[in-house]
Scaffold this motif. Structure first.
Motif, PDB file in Angstrom:
ATOM      1  N   ASP A  38       0.771  -1.274   0.032  1.00 36.15           N
ATOM      2  CA  ASP A  38       0.107   0.045   0.012  1.00 36.15           C
ATOM      3  C   ASP A  38       0.799   1.075   0.071  1.00 36.15           C
ATOM      4  O   ASP A  38       1.810   1.169   0.593  1.00 36.15           O
ATOM      5  CB  ASP A  38      -0.807   0.130   1.221  1.00 36.15           C
ATOM      6  CG  ASP A  38      -1.846  -0.932   1.425  1.00 36.15           C
ATOM      7  OD1 ASP A  38      -2.505  -1.153   0.204  1.00 36.15           O
ATOM      8  OD2 ASP A  38      -2.344  -1.978   2.433  1.00 36.15           O
ATOM      9  N   MET A  39       0.413   2.194  -0.578  1.00 38.24           N
ATOM     10  CA  MET A  39       1.201   3.451  -0.620  1.00 38.24           C
ATOM     11  C   MET A  39       0.165   4.629  -0.571  1.00 38.24           C
ATOM     12  O   MET A  39      -0.813   4.765  -1.076  1.00 38.24           O
ATOM     13  CB  MET A  39       1.786   3.521  -2.074  1.00 38.24           C
ATOM     14  CG  MET A  39       2.422   4.899  -2.314  1.00 38.24           C
ATOM     15  SD  MET A  39       3.540   4.825  -3.963  1.00 38.24           S
ATOM     16  CE  MET A  39       4.135   6.267  -4.056  1.00 38.24           C
TER      17      MET A  39
ATOM     18  N   LEU B 265       4.791   3.909   2.709  1.00 36.93           N
ATOM     19  CA  LEU B 265       4.830   2.690   1.928  1.00 36.93           C
ATOM     20  C   LEU B 265       4.746   1.417   2.969  1.00 36.93           C
ATOM     21  O   LEU B 265       5.306   1.409   4.091  1.00 36.93           O
ATOM     22  CB  LEU B 265       6.088   2.329   1.307  1.00 36.93           C
ATOM     23  CG  LEU B 265       6.225   3.067   0.046  1.00 36.93           C
ATOM     24  CD1 LEU B 265       7.919   2.940  -0.227  1.00 36.93           C
ATOM     25  CD2 LEU B 265       5.504   3.240  -0.941  1.00 36.93           C
ATOM     26  N   SER B 266       3.885   0.495   2.713  1.00 36.41           N
ATOM     27  CA  SER B 266       3.467  -0.549   3.959  1.00 36.41           C
ATOM     28  C   SER B 266       3.259  -1.782   2.867  1.00 36.41           C
ATOM     29  O   SER B 266       3.154  -1.820   1.805  1.00 36.41           O
ATOM     30  CB  SER B 266       2.535  -0.342   4.451  1.00 36.41           C
ATOM     31  OG  SER B 266       1.028  -0.170   4.029  1.00 36.41           O
ATOM     32  N   GLY B 267       3.578  -2.874   3.635  1.00 41.04           N
ATOM     33  CA  GLY B 267       3.526  -4.477   3.075  1.00 41.04           C
ATOM     34  C   GLY B 267       4.792  -4.614   2.366  1.00 41.04           C
ATOM     35  O   GLY B 267       5.837  -4.662   2.936  1.00 41.04           O
ATOM     36  N   GLU B 268       4.871  -5.149   1.102  1.00 43.69           N
ATOM     37  CA  GLU B 268       5.951  -5.770   0.624  1.00 43.69           C
ATOM     38  C   GLU B 268       6.153  -4.901  -0.823  1.00 43.69           C
ATOM     39  O   GLU B 268       5.430  -4.950  -1.683  1.00 43.69           O
ATOM     40  CB  GLU B 268       5.687  -7.279   0.184  1.00 43.69           C
ATOM     41  CG  GLU B 268       5.410  -7.972   1.503  1.00 43.69           C
ATOM     42  CD  GLU B 268       5.759  -9.253   1.550  1.00 43.69           C
ATOM     43  OE1 GLU B 268       6.169  -9.653   0.226  1.00 43.69           O
ATOM     44  OE2 GLU B 268       5.734  -9.839   2.476  1.00 43.69           O
ATOM     45  N   LEU B 269       7.351  -4.308  -0.988  1.00 44.85           N
ATOM     46  CA  LEU B 269       7.745  -3.388  -2.050  1.00 44.85           C
ATOM     47  C   LEU B 269       8.603  -4.220  -2.966  1.00 44.85           C
ATOM     48  O   LEU B 269       9.964  -4.374  -2.493  1.00 44.85           O
ATOM     49  CB  LEU B 269       8.475  -2.211  -1.743  1.00 44.85           C
ATOM     50  CG  LEU B 269       8.948  -1.357  -2.923  1.00 44.85           C
ATOM     51  CD1 LEU B 269       7.931  -1.208  -4.145  1.00 44.85           C
ATOM     52  CD2 LEU B 269       9.480  -0.084  -2.287  1.00 44.85           C
TER      53      LEU B 269
ATOM     54  N   ASP C 252       6.211   0.893   8.190  1.00 46.09           N
ATOM     55  CA  ASP C 252       5.512  -0.133   8.039  1.00 46.09           C
ATOM     56  C   ASP C 252       5.662  -1.198   6.798  1.00 46.09           C
ATOM     57  O   ASP C 252       4.894  -2.041   6.460  1.00 46.09           O
ATOM     58  CB  ASP C 252       3.956   0.302   7.941  1.00 46.09           C
ATOM     59  CG  ASP C 252       3.380   0.761   9.105  1.00 46.09           C
ATOM     60  OD1 ASP C 252       3.785   0.343  10.248  1.00 46.09           O
ATOM     61  OD2 ASP C 252       2.419   1.755   9.211  1.00 46.09           O
ATOM     62  N   LEU C 253       6.739  -0.920   6.284  1.00 44.35           N
ATOM     63  CA  LEU C 253       7.169  -1.710   5.212  1.00 44.35           C
ATOM     64  C   LEU C 253       7.884  -2.972   5.891  1.00 44.35           C
ATOM     65  O   LEU C 253       8.925  -3.003   6.564  1.00 44.35           O
ATOM     66  CB  LEU C 253       8.390  -0.868   4.455  1.00 44.35           C
ATOM     67  CG  LEU C 253       8.656  -1.652   2.993  1.00 44.35           C
ATOM     68  CD1 LEU C 253       7.275  -1.562   1.972  1.00 44.35           C
ATOM     69  CD2 LEU C 253       9.745  -0.832   2.257  1.00 44.35           C
ATOM     70  N   GLU C 254       7.217  -4.267   5.145  1.00 43.36           N
ATOM     71  CA  GLU C 254       7.695  -5.443   5.942  1.00 43.36           C
ATOM     72  C   GLU C 254       8.792  -6.174   5.041  1.00 43.36           C
ATOM     73  O   GLU C 254       9.658  -6.852   5.627  1.00 43.36           O
ATOM     74  CB  GLU C 254       6.544  -6.280   5.881  1.00 43.36           C
ATOM     75  CG  GLU C 254       5.398  -5.728   6.743  1.00 43.36           C
ATOM     76  CD  GLU C 254       4.012  -6.808   6.436  1.00 43.36           C
ATOM     77  OE1 GLU C 254       4.304  -7.614   5.947  1.00 43.36           O
ATOM     78  OE2 GLU C 254       3.324  -6.262   7.148  1.00 43.36           O
ATOM     79  N   PHE C 255       8.928  -5.766   3.763  1.00 44.72           N
ATOM     80  CA  PHE C 255       9.852  -6.463   2.879  1.00 44.72           C
ATOM     81  C   PHE C 255      10.199  -5.408   1.707  1.00 44.72           C
ATOM     82  O   PHE C 255       9.242  -4.881   1.230  1.00 44.72           O
ATOM     83  CB  PHE C 255       9.397  -7.612   2.240  1.00 44.72           C
ATOM     84  CG  PHE C 255      10.152  -8.268   1.285  1.00 44.72           C
ATOM     85  CD1 PHE C 255      11.286  -9.201   1.826  1.00 44.72           C
ATOM     86  CD2 PHE C 255      10.044  -8.241   0.162  1.00 44.72           C
ATOM     87  CE1 PHE C 255      12.186  -9.911   0.898  1.00 44.72           C
ATOM     88  CE2 PHE C 255      10.855  -8.885  -0.996  1.00 44.72           C
ATOM     89  CZ  PHE C 255      11.876  -9.499  -0.570  1.00 44.72           C
ATOM     90  N   ILE C 256      11.518  -5.553   1.320  1.00 38.95           N
ATOM     91  CA  ILE C 256      11.981  -4.869   0.123  1.00 38.95           C
ATOM     92  C   ILE C 256      12.701  -5.765  -0.502  1.00 38.95           C
ATOM     93  O   ILE C 256      13.700  -6.316   0.197  1.00 38.95           O
ATOM     94  CB  ILE C 256      12.301  -3.270   0.245  1.00 38.95           C
ATOM     95  CG1 ILE C 256      12.810  -2.500  -0.760  1.00 38.95           C
ATOM     96  CG2 ILE C 256      13.800  -3.432   1.005  1.00 38.95           C
ATOM     97  CD1 ILE C 256      12.885  -1.238  -0.630  1.00 38.95           C
ATOM     98  N   ASP C 257      12.679  -5.687  -1.744  1.00 34.62           N
ATOM     99  CA  ASP C 257      13.855  -6.439  -2.823  1.00 34.62           C
ATOM    100  C   ASP C 257      14.634  -5.731  -3.542  1.00 34.62           C
ATOM    101  O   ASP C 257      14.274  -4.216  -3.259  1.00 34.62           O
ATOM    102  CB  ASP C 257      13.173  -7.507  -3.497  1.00 34.62           C
ATOM    103  CG  ASP C 257      12.323  -6.967  -4.754  1.00 34.62           C
ATOM    104  OD1 ASP C 257      12.150  -5.895  -4.965  1.00 34.62           O
ATOM    105  OD2 ASP C 257      11.836  -7.977  -5.323  1.00 34.62           O
ATOM    106  N   CYS C 258      15.475  -5.906  -4.401  1.00 34.41           N
ATOM    107  CA  CYS C 258      16.482  -5.089  -5.007  1.00 34.41           C
ATOM    108  C   CYS C 258      15.548  -4.149  -5.948  1.00 34.41           C
ATOM    109  O   CYS C 258      16.032  -2.934  -6.279  1.00 34.41           O
ATOM    110  CB  CYS C 258      17.419  -5.646  -6.086  1.00 34.41           C
ATOM    111  SG  CYS C 258      17.035  -6.912  -7.045  1.00 34.41           S
ATOM    112  N   ARG C 259      14.270  -4.709  -6.804  1.00 32.61           N
ATOM    113  CA  ARG C 259      13.837  -3.811  -7.737  1.00 32.61           C
ATOM    114  C   ARG C 259      12.990  -2.663  -6.595  1.00 32.61           C
ATOM    115  O   ARG C 259      12.830  -1.735  -7.164  1.00 32.61           O
ATOM    116  CB  ARG C 259      12.683  -4.763  -8.138  1.00 32.61           C
ATOM    117  CG  ARG C 259      13.301  -5.767  -9.090  1.00 32.61           C
ATOM    118  CD  ARG C 259      13.599  -5.002 -10.384  1.00 32.61           C
ATOM    119  NE  ARG C 259      14.143  -5.905 -11.295  1.00 32.61           N
ATOM    120  CZ  ARG C 259      13.923  -6.078 -12.664  1.00 32.61           C
ATOM    121  NH1 ARG C 259      12.725  -5.367 -12.950  1.00 32.61           N
ATOM    122  NH2 ARG C 259      14.337  -6.833 -13.428  1.00 32.61           N
TER     123      ARG C 259
END
Length: 124
Positions: free
Chosen positions: A5-6, A19-23, A51-58
């Motif tokens: 969510d944004m 930003l929340s959830g998974e980016l 509230d961002l739970e996860f982020i990857d390289c993208r």
């Protein structure tokens, strides 16, 4: 199913992008596009990552792109309150060496308003 969510709001001359959830790969292009649009309107952006739970390289690349557009428009994109897991991924992907990372939105806003402005690295 994973979601992201944004949202955005104004705070002391900045746009706060929450930003929340998974980016990740699924949402990175949408986030990058949204940050580009926001930067045109108000290039002083604080990304609230609490509230961002996860982020990857993208996802990290989307933030870098957003910062590039903000700087091109005469502002900057600051990171606020990334959780330890998110901070680790950002560190591995090197954005924390170019971004100012703050403990909270308030700390980022105060730092940006100070005469010295924002400096790369960990602050606030």
């Amino acid at each position: 199913m994973f979601t992201m969510d944004m949202g955005s709001r104004e705070y002391r001359g900045h746009v706060i992008v929450t930003l929340s959830g998974e980016l990740d790969l699924v949402y990175a292009a949408d986030v990058a596009a949204a940050l580009r649009i926001i930067a045109r309107r108000c290039p002083r952006i604080i990304a609230d990552l609490a509230d961002l739970e996860f982020i990857d390289c993208r996802g990290a690349a989307a933030l870098v792109s957003g910062r590039w557009h903000a700087r091109l428009a005469g502002g900057d994109l600051l990171l606020a309150a990334p959780p330890p897991r998110v901070r680790r991924v950002l560190a591995v992907n090197r954005p924390t060496s170019t971004f100012a990372v703050h403990s909270s939105v308030e700390a980022a806003g105060a730092r940006a308003a100070s005469p010295r402005g924002t400096a790369p690295g960990r602050t606030g």
